[in-house]
Design a protein around this motif. Structure first.
Motif, PDB file in Angstrom:
ATOM      1  N   TYR A  51       0.807  -0.956  -0.052  1.00 31.29           N
ATOM      2  CA  TYR A  51      -0.112  -0.109  -0.023  1.00 31.29           C
ATOM      3  C   TYR A  51       0.977   1.429   0.086  1.00 31.29           C
ATOM      4  O   TYR A  51       0.472   2.196  -0.571  1.00 31.29           O
ATOM      5  CB  TYR A  51      -0.808  -0.041   1.168  1.00 31.29           C
ATOM      6  CG  TYR A  51      -2.227  -0.591   1.305  1.00 31.29           C
ATOM      7  CD1 TYR A  51      -3.357   0.301   0.727  1.00 31.29           C
ATOM      8  CD2 TYR A  51      -2.361  -1.989   0.995  1.00 31.29           C
ATOM      9  CE1 TYR A  51      -4.585  -0.423   0.745  1.00 31.29           C
ATOM     10  CE2 TYR A  51      -3.709  -2.631   0.939  1.00 31.29           C
ATOM     11  CZ  TYR A  51      -4.799  -1.824   0.386  1.00 31.29           C
ATOM     12  OH  TYR A  51      -6.027  -2.320   0.469  1.00 31.29           O
ATOM     13  N   LYS A  56      -3.572   1.048   7.372  1.00 27.92           N
ATOM     14  CA  LYS A  56      -3.265  -0.295   7.097  1.00 27.92           C
ATOM     15  C   LYS A  56      -1.775  -0.374   8.155  1.00 27.92           C
ATOM     16  O   LYS A  56      -1.616  -1.493   8.829  1.00 27.92           O
ATOM     17  CB  LYS A  56      -2.803  -0.634   5.637  1.00 27.92           C
ATOM     18  CG  LYS A  56      -3.974  -0.905   4.843  1.00 27.92           C
ATOM     19  CD  LYS A  56      -4.828  -2.020   5.206  1.00 27.92           C
ATOM     20  CE  LYS A  56      -6.162  -2.061   4.221  1.00 27.92           C
ATOM     21  NZ  LYS A  56      -6.627  -3.457   4.365  1.00 27.92           N
ATOM     22  N   LEU A  97      -6.028   6.830  -0.875  1.00 29.69           N
ATOM     23  CA  LEU A  97      -4.820   5.767  -0.884  1.00 29.69           C
ATOM     24  C   LEU A  97      -3.808   6.073  -0.162  1.00 29.69           C
ATOM     25  O   LEU A  97      -3.410   5.097   0.706  1.00 29.69           O
ATOM     26  CB  LEU A  97      -4.337   5.661  -2.335  1.00 29.69           C
ATOM     27  CG  LEU A  97      -3.432   4.400  -2.712  1.00 29.69           C
ATOM     28  CD1 LEU A  97      -4.363   3.253  -2.446  1.00 29.69           C
ATOM     29  CD2 LEU A  97      -3.077   4.478  -4.232  1.00 29.69           C
ATOM     30  N   ALA A 141      -3.141   3.674   2.913  1.00 29.15           N
ATOM     31  CA  ALA A 141      -1.842   3.025   3.365  1.00 29.15           C
ATOM     32  C   ALA A 141      -1.593   3.420   4.917  1.00 29.15           C
ATOM     33  O   ALA A 141      -0.910   2.587   5.504  1.00 29.15           O
ATOM     34  CB  ALA A 141      -0.641   3.739   2.649  1.00 29.15           C
ATOM     35  N   SER A 180     -11.729  -1.268   1.528  1.00 26.70           N
ATOM     36  CA  SER A 180     -10.734  -0.623   0.797  1.00 26.70           C
ATOM     37  C   SER A 180     -11.181  -0.277  -0.574  1.00 26.70           C
ATOM     38  O   SER A 180     -10.828   0.770  -1.174  1.00 26.70           O
ATOM     39  CB  SER A 180      -9.311  -1.269   0.645  1.00 26.70           C
ATOM     40  OG  SER A 180      -8.986  -1.516   1.950  1.00 26.70           O
ATOM     41  N   PHE A 209      -6.907  -6.187  -1.232  1.00 28.72           N
ATOM     42  CA  PHE A 209      -7.861  -5.115  -0.891  1.00 28.72           C
ATOM     43  C   PHE A 209      -9.333  -5.819  -0.720  1.00 28.72           C
ATOM     44  O   PHE A 209     -10.065  -6.608  -1.155  1.00 28.72           O
ATOM     45  CB  PHE A 209      -8.267  -4.608  -2.444  1.00 28.72           C
ATOM     46  CG  PHE A 209      -6.878  -3.834  -2.916  1.00 28.72           C
ATOM     47  CD1 PHE A 209      -6.854  -2.475  -2.862  1.00 28.72           C
ATOM     48  CD2 PHE A 209      -6.111  -4.530  -3.736  1.00 28.72           C
ATOM     49  CE1 PHE A 209      -5.585  -1.843  -3.235  1.00 28.72           C
ATOM     50  CE2 PHE A 209      -4.807  -3.886  -4.330  1.00 28.72           C
ATOM     51  CZ  PHE A 209      -4.372  -2.526  -3.999  1.00 28.72           C
TER      52      PHE A 209
END
Length: 349
Positions: free
Chosen positions: A16, A101, A94, A98, A77, A73
């Motif tokens: 990611y 995550k 995005l 990231a 997501s 994903f």
């Protein structure tokens, strides 16, 4: 062809972060996934990146191209990417995904590291309890008992336990249990078992409170992310509940959405779900009144994250002496089982 294989969480975080960095630098999507397919940190990531690149060549949007790659994903997501694509904030979303995550991975890694040592001691203690009686003390106890006409009850119990543990039936059941556990892990059934029995965690006194804190931390973090990206608040509730990793909390998502549709405030809607702590609800109320809801939700999530870490440290400090106490009690029982017949024999001489 989709890939549902397990990929280490750390590699997913790196994936990611790589995609977000290259996208922020202006690299086209196709080139990003072509590069990741040629230089993967994990073979499964390379195969998935190649399939995504092929889907992009066919004209699919990013969220469509990645939707079948569930190992990288998840549905939340994918939905976030779709919203980013439609709103023109794909790069921002995005990047935030990231970071989310990465934060979740750091928390999971910290929990594992805190639990490894006490669980290791507990496993070694259990192995000792299972193996010491039949392999070390059984012959000694039998010799001592042979010298007494009426061995003590504790000694007879220890002999029976040693015979039971050392029997072929017990060893066979132990082997089947170990092989069954390995099979469950290899076949990926562990997650399904967790989803099946996860609801029972909420009712366990200490474990339930800890799990609710973890769920609340994940919920608030995702809610702040989705709300800050401009999603409708009802959609934030659904996506955030699904991102907690708790099937029980996910089922509460539609109820929160309905409460918001009926006109309740965010604090009242979340309070009706009955899993967020009071501190978090107060932060939500202040944020709602001051117009800083995502900011205060993030701060509340950080406080809950710190609380999870603190509880894990407390558990580690508590488990170690408890395991040592159990081990000491185990040794004391066997020592008494050996000494009592000896003392009784000495009294008869």
């Amino acid at each position: 062809m989709s890939n549902h294989g397990a990929i280490p969480s750390g590699r997913v975080v790196t994936f990611y972060r790589s995609v977000a960095t290259m996208m922020g630098a202006g690299v086209p999507f196709f080139a990003i996934f072509e590069f990741l397919a040629r230089e993967p940190e994990d073979p499964e990531i390379g195969f998935a990146s190649q399939r995504i690149a092929q889907n992009l060549v066919r004209g699919q949007a990013l969220h469509q191209a990645v939707s079948s790659e569930r190992a990288l994903f998840d549905p939340v997501s994918v939905k976030m990417l779709e919203i980013g694509y439609r709103s023109g904030k794909l790069c921002l979303i995005l990047e935030r995904l990231a970071s989310q995550k990465e934060s979740n991975w750091e928390m999971a890694a910290k929990i594992r590291s805190q639990l490894t040592y006490p669980l290791g001691i507990a496993v070694l203690t259990l192995v000792g309890v299972m193996l010491i009686p039949p392999l070390v003390l059984a012959d000694l106890l039998e010799q001592v008992v042979a010298l007494t006409s009426e061995p003590p009850l504790l000694t007879r119990w220890l002999l029976s336990f040693s015979s039971l543990v050392g029997s072929p039936v017990a060893l066979g059941l132990l082997a089947l249990l170990v092989m069954g556990g390995i099979w469950v892990v290899n076949q990926g059934h562990g997650q399904r078992l967790f989803e099946l029995y996860e609801k029972s965690l909420w009712s366990i006194p200490v474990v339930g409170d800890f799990w609710k804190t973890v769920v609340s931390y994940r919920f608030l973090g995702m809610f702040a992310l989705t709300y800050d990206c401009g999603l409708p608040i009802t959609q934030c509730a659904i996506l955030s509940a699904a991102a907690t990793g708790s099937p029980t909390a996910e089922l509460k998502g539609p109820a929160i959405k309905n409460s918001l549709i009926e006109g309740l405030g965010v604090r009242q809607a979340l309070e009706s779900a009955d899993f967020l702590p009071q501190m978090a609800l107060e932060s939500v109320e202040v944020g709602e009144q001051s117009g800083t809801l995502p900011f205060l939700m993030e701060r509340a999530a950080e406080l809950l994250k710190a609380e999870v870490t603190s509880r894990m440290e407390m558990v580690t400090k508590f488990v170690e002496p408890m395991v040592l106490f159990c081990l000491g009690a185990f040794v004391a029982i066997f020592a008494l089982g050996c000494l009592l017949p000896i003392i009784r024999l000495a009294e008869t001489l």
